[in-house]
Design an enzyme around this catalytic site. Structure first.
Site, mmCIF file in Angstrom:
data_model
loop_
_atom_site.group_PDB
_atom_site.id
_atom_site.type_symbol
_atom_site.label_atom_id
_atom_site.label_comp_id
_atom_site.label_asym_id
_atom_site.label_seq_id
_atom_site.Cartn_x
_atom_site.Cartn_y
_atom_site.Cartn_z
ATOM 1 C CE LYS A 142 -3.530 2.902 0.689
ATOM 2 N NZ LYS A 142 -2.171 4.510 1.219
ATOM 3 C CD GLU A 164 11.194 3.687 10.826
ATOM 4 O OE1 GLU A 164 11.049 5.042 11.136
ATOM 5 O OE2 GLU A 164 11.479 4.079 9.608
ATOM 6 C CB CYS A 203 11.701 8.618 10.661
ATOM 7 S SG CYS A 203 12.244 8.060 10.079
ATOM 8 C CD GLU A 207 9.440 12.304 13.491
ATOM 9 O OE1 GLU A 207 10.347 11.812 13.384
ATOM 10 O OE2 GLU A 207 7.951 11.709 13.686
#
Length: 493
Positions: A186, A263, A297, A396
């Protein structure tokens, strides 16, 4: 031919209105599509199918039908196909980087680097496919023998983000294919075209029909994620994205007891000790903070600088960041653009800067949007006198904001760096060998980079601890995440 495809040497790599299921390029059964826009210009670059449950079930069924045949190939046979994908990625590097820049917006150097990284994963796993070793275990009974073999887990559902539209899929796909698994991918609704280009090249390389399948969706993404998690046919989910969504997928997979690799988010600490080589520290930070305009990330989110060198470091950092140029890489032919737009908008960056300034942080460089370039462009920003109460240190940012914090002692900075729910990556700048060992061992992250701003490489395990998830991608450990153990005991000898 679409305008976007006309930018390519091989226009067939830019697939519109179709997705790849069971070795065929097909429309959604509903006939629905969604448009994908360039983050740089807001212009529509193409449309792709809005896949639904029926399309997903076809993809899962195709992967299940193809599994036994792919599994039974030798590792060497699978490796040759993966090697050919690697070669095709290298041969089509320029076109692939253009597709990445079109849909993601990243500067040409970053886009090219992503293609090279993607190729490296296929090269690495082409070699590892033939090296899936088991064990022989001495049995407690003299007339019995025990062996352990590793087998592919089966059909894998892979869900990827927009920030590395090619590499995030490749890092999962290459390992799964090497292990002997089949795949339903996906792709992200913001950046579906890179995955489709990979499918074109995979078909040319000889990946059999049904082994690699892709579903594309924007509006239906939550429903498709749920269906992958609840499918008894899908044996593993691998997801890269936010911690919030990762936890949701974890819950949704409970009833089918899937193997998961997650992750998730990060809040990386970048620690500069006063004994650091200043040039190394600055060059490492420029990569760790501003790569892909801060949208990774593992970006340095909290930059801790020891008090003795704080002023010198911040001054040098500002000087270096001023050398960068933000813009639309496809609109400037001379290659001078170093940073592109934010793929998903500037709102979070703006809110973090405002919060920090309201709490007495100083803007040392930048701090503003660049509306004359487009609504998704923002200045590369350096903030000074940041403290641990500010949003920029708690969340973040995922944007081009370098937040500088002062610290005094080793124990203090380790405590502050570890004061986070997530633990993906961290960075340590020091010339003291003993300190590098002490600090790296005490930091609560899955990865530590010492005197470098680069953590990702095909032969090394990528992943985190705490709320950054579990499982690893890349390396032999990443291969293990697509394998199960079978013990075989033989008696009566």
């Amino acid at each position: 031919m679409s305008v976007s495809a006309s930018l390519l040497k091989d226009p067939s790599l830019f697939v519109v209105d179709k997705t790849y299921i069971a070795g065929q390029w097909v429309s959604a059964k509903s006939g629905e599509t969604f448009e994908v826009k360039s983050p740089a210009t807001d212009a529509v670059i193409g449309a792709v199918p809005e896949s639904g449950f029926d399309d997903l079930n076809d993809a899962i069924g195709a992967a299940a039908d193809a599994f036994e045949g792919w599994k039974r190939l030798s590792g060497r046979q699978r490796g040759r196909i993966l090697r050919r994908v690697f070669e095709l990625l290298v041969e089509n590097q320029e076109d692939l980087s253009t597709i990445i820049t079109l849909e993601n917006g990243k500067a040409k150097a970053d886009a090219t680097g992503e293609v090279v990284l993607s190729a490296n994963f296929f090269e690495w796993y082409a070699e590892e496919a033939a090296r899936i070793y088991g064990d022989v275990i001495p049995n407690s009974t003299p007339n019995s023998r025990t062996r352990v073999v590793k087998e592919p887990i089966g059909v894998c559902g892979l869900i990827t983000p927009w920030n590395f539209p090619l590499a995030m899929g490749v890092r999962k796909i290459a390992a799964a294919l090497a292990a002997g698994c089949t795949i339903v991918l996906k792709s992200d609704g913001l950046t579906p075209f890179s995955s489709s280009a990979l499918a074109v090249l995979g078909e040319r390389a000889g990946i059999p029909k049904g082994v690699l399948n892709i579903v594309t969706a924007a509006r239906n993404t939550p429903q498709l994620g749920l269906a992958l998690c609840e499918s008894n046919t899908v044996k593993k989910i691998s997801f890269t994205g936010s911690t919030r969504v990762g936890k949701l997928l974890y819950q949704q997979s409970a009833r089918t007891l899937k193997k998961l690799s997650l992750e998730l988010g990060g809040n990386a600490a970048f620690i500069v000790f006063d004994d650091a080589d200043l040039e190394v520290a600055i060059s490492s930070l420029l990569v760790a903070k501003f790569k892909v305009t801060g949208q990774t990330c593992v970006c340095a989110n909290r930059i801790f600088v020891q008090q003795g060198i704080y002023d010198k470091f911040s001054q040098k950092l500002v000087e270096e960041v001023k050398k960068f140029r933000v813009g639309d890489a496809l609109a400037v032919a001379d290659g001078s653009i170093t940073h592109g737009p934010l793929t998903n908008g500037t709102e979070k960056v703006e809110s973090h800067i405002k919060d920090a300034v309201d709490k007495n942080a100083k803007v040392l460089l930048g701090g503003n949007g660049l509306p004359h370039l487009g609504r998704n462009f923002h200045e590369l920003t350096v903030l000074g006198d940041v403290d641990d109460t500010m949003q920029v240190t708690k969340e973040e940012t995922f944007g081009p904001v370098a937040a500088l914090l002062k610290f005094s002692s080793e124990d203090e900075v380790i405590k502050r760096a570890n004061n986070s729910d997530v633990g993906l990556a961290s960075y340590v700048m020091t010339t003291d060998l003993a300190r590098s060992y002490r600090v790296s061992e005490r930091l609560e992250t899955g990865m530590v980079a010492i005197n470098t701003g680069v953590v990702s490489d095909a032969p090394v395990p990528f992943g985190g601890v705490k709320h950054s998830g579990f499982g690893r991608e890349g390396s032999k450990y990443g291969l293990d995440d697509y394998l199960t153990l079978k013990m075989v005991v033989t008696g009566g000898l």
